[in-house]
Design a protein around this motif. Structure first.
Motif, PDB file in Angstrom:
ATOM      1  N   ARG A 225      33.033  -2.237   4.349  1.00  0.00           N
ATOM      2  CA  ARG A 225      32.362  -1.241   3.500  1.00  0.00           C
ATOM      3  C   ARG A 225      32.591  -1.551   2.027  1.00  0.00           C
ATOM      4  O   ARG A 225      31.659  -1.563   1.220  1.00  0.00           O
ATOM      5  N   LEU A 226      33.842  -1.805   1.660  1.00  0.00           N
ATOM      6  CA  LEU A 226      34.159  -2.095   0.257  1.00  0.00           C
ATOM      7  C   LEU A 226      33.536  -3.419  -0.181  1.00  0.00           C
ATOM      8  O   LEU A 226      33.052  -3.534  -1.308  1.00  0.00           O
ATOM      9  N   ALA A 227      33.508  -4.402   0.701  1.00  0.00           N
ATOM     10  CA  ALA A 227      32.873  -5.689   0.367  1.00  0.00           C
ATOM     11  C   ALA A 227      31.371  -5.504   0.160  1.00  0.00           C
ATOM     12  O   ALA A 227      30.795  -6.082  -0.772  1.00  0.00           O
ATOM     13  N   ARG A 228      30.723  -4.689   0.996  1.00  0.00           N
ATOM     14  CA  ARG A 228      29.279  -4.419   0.847  1.00  0.00           C
ATOM     15  C   ARG A 228      29.006  -3.735  -0.483  1.00  0.00           C
ATOM     16  O   ARG A 228      28.070  -4.088  -1.206  1.00  0.00           O
ATOM     17  N   ARG A 229      29.831  -2.752  -0.821  1.00  0.00           N
ATOM     18  CA  ARG A 229      29.639  -2.046  -2.097  1.00  0.00           C
ATOM     19  C   ARG A 229      29.846  -2.987  -3.280  1.00  0.00           C
ATOM     20  O   ARG A 229      29.079  -2.943  -4.247  1.00  0.00           O
ATOM     21  N   THR A 230      30.860  -3.822  -3.214  1.00  0.00           N
ATOM     22  CA  THR A 230      31.118  -4.782  -4.297  1.00  0.00           C
ATOM     23  C   THR A 230      29.928  -5.718  -4.484  1.00  0.00           C
ATOM     24  O   THR A 230      29.558  -6.059  -5.601  1.00  0.00           O
ATOM     25  N   ARG A 231      29.317  -6.097  -3.391  1.00  0.00           N
ATOM     26  CA  ARG A 231      28.169  -7.008  -3.420  1.00  0.00           C
ATOM     27  C   ARG A 231      26.885  -6.330  -3.885  1.00  0.00           C
ATOM     28  O   ARG A 231      26.092  -6.927  -4.601  1.00  0.00           O
ATOM     29  N   ASN A 232      26.654  -5.086  -3.469  1.00  0.00           N
ATOM     30  CA  ASN A 232      25.340  -4.459  -3.644  1.00  0.00           C
ATOM     31  C   ASN A 232      25.262  -3.317  -4.644  1.00  0.00           C
ATOM     32  O   ASN A 232      24.188  -3.052  -5.170  1.00  0.00           O
ATOM     33  N   TRP A 233      26.344  -2.605  -4.852  1.00  0.00           N
ATOM     34  CA  TRP A 233      26.273  -1.418  -5.704  1.00  0.00           C
ATOM     35  C   TRP A 233      26.239  -1.802  -7.174  1.00  0.00           C
ATOM     36  O   TRP A 233      26.555  -2.929  -7.559  1.00  0.00           O
TER      37      TRP A 233
END
Length: 163
Positions: A138-146
């Motif tokens: 979840r945190l990796a996805r947010r770092t990549r996309n948010w």
């Protein structure tokens, strides 16, 4: 003699999207790259987003400037993994954005339902579920996309300024 029109150059200037809660206590300006003419709009299926009707936009290349007029009416809510804080106006009840603090940096997503004057055809709607996603993923996805460039400002005490 033949006159030919010059081909129009694409508009490369940054695009600014304004948005806010209903009473405008929490407002924001999303600054997008010119190429970001269409943006993903994700309807998360979690109970909180579903109950609030939130549809989130995340553009990693964008910048976000958030302004809070009355901090006393700015509430934050975290649930489940507590890795995200939903910013809620306690006066009107609208949730214009969500943030996640990851390794000392604030990342954000904005609720497209709080945009001012954006044609819905520019939004690429989809439903998403993050059920079963690990916290690390979840945190990796947010770092990549948010949105990774987030700036908050709060108005000072209005009574002190004479307003």
């Amino acid at each position: 003699m033949v006159c030919r029109a010059e081909p129009q150059k694409p508009d490369r200037s940054p695009r600014q999207i304004k948005g806010s809660c209903h009473c405008r206590n929490i407002s924001f300006t999303l600054i997008c790259q010119a190429a970001d003419r269409e943006m993903p709009a994700r309807a998360c299926t979690c109970s909180f987003c579903t109950k609030h009707g939130a549809v989130w936009a995340t553009l990693s290349s964008a910048a976000l400037k958030v302004r809070v007029k009355e901090p006393a009416h700015h509430a934050k809510y975290a649930f489940a993994t507590k890795t995200a804080q939903f910013h809620i106006c306690s006066r009107c009840g609208v949730v214009p954005l969500v943030t996640s603090d990851i390794e000392g940096r604030v990342y954000a997503a904005v609720n497209t339902n709080t945009f001012d004057d954006v044609d819905s055809v520019q939004l690429q709607h989809a439903s998403v579920s993050f059920e079963g996603e690990s916290e690390a993923a979840r945190l990796a996805r947010r770092t990549r996309n948010w949105i990774a460039h987030v700036e908050f400002s709060e108005d000072s005490d209005q009574s002190a300024s004479g307003q």
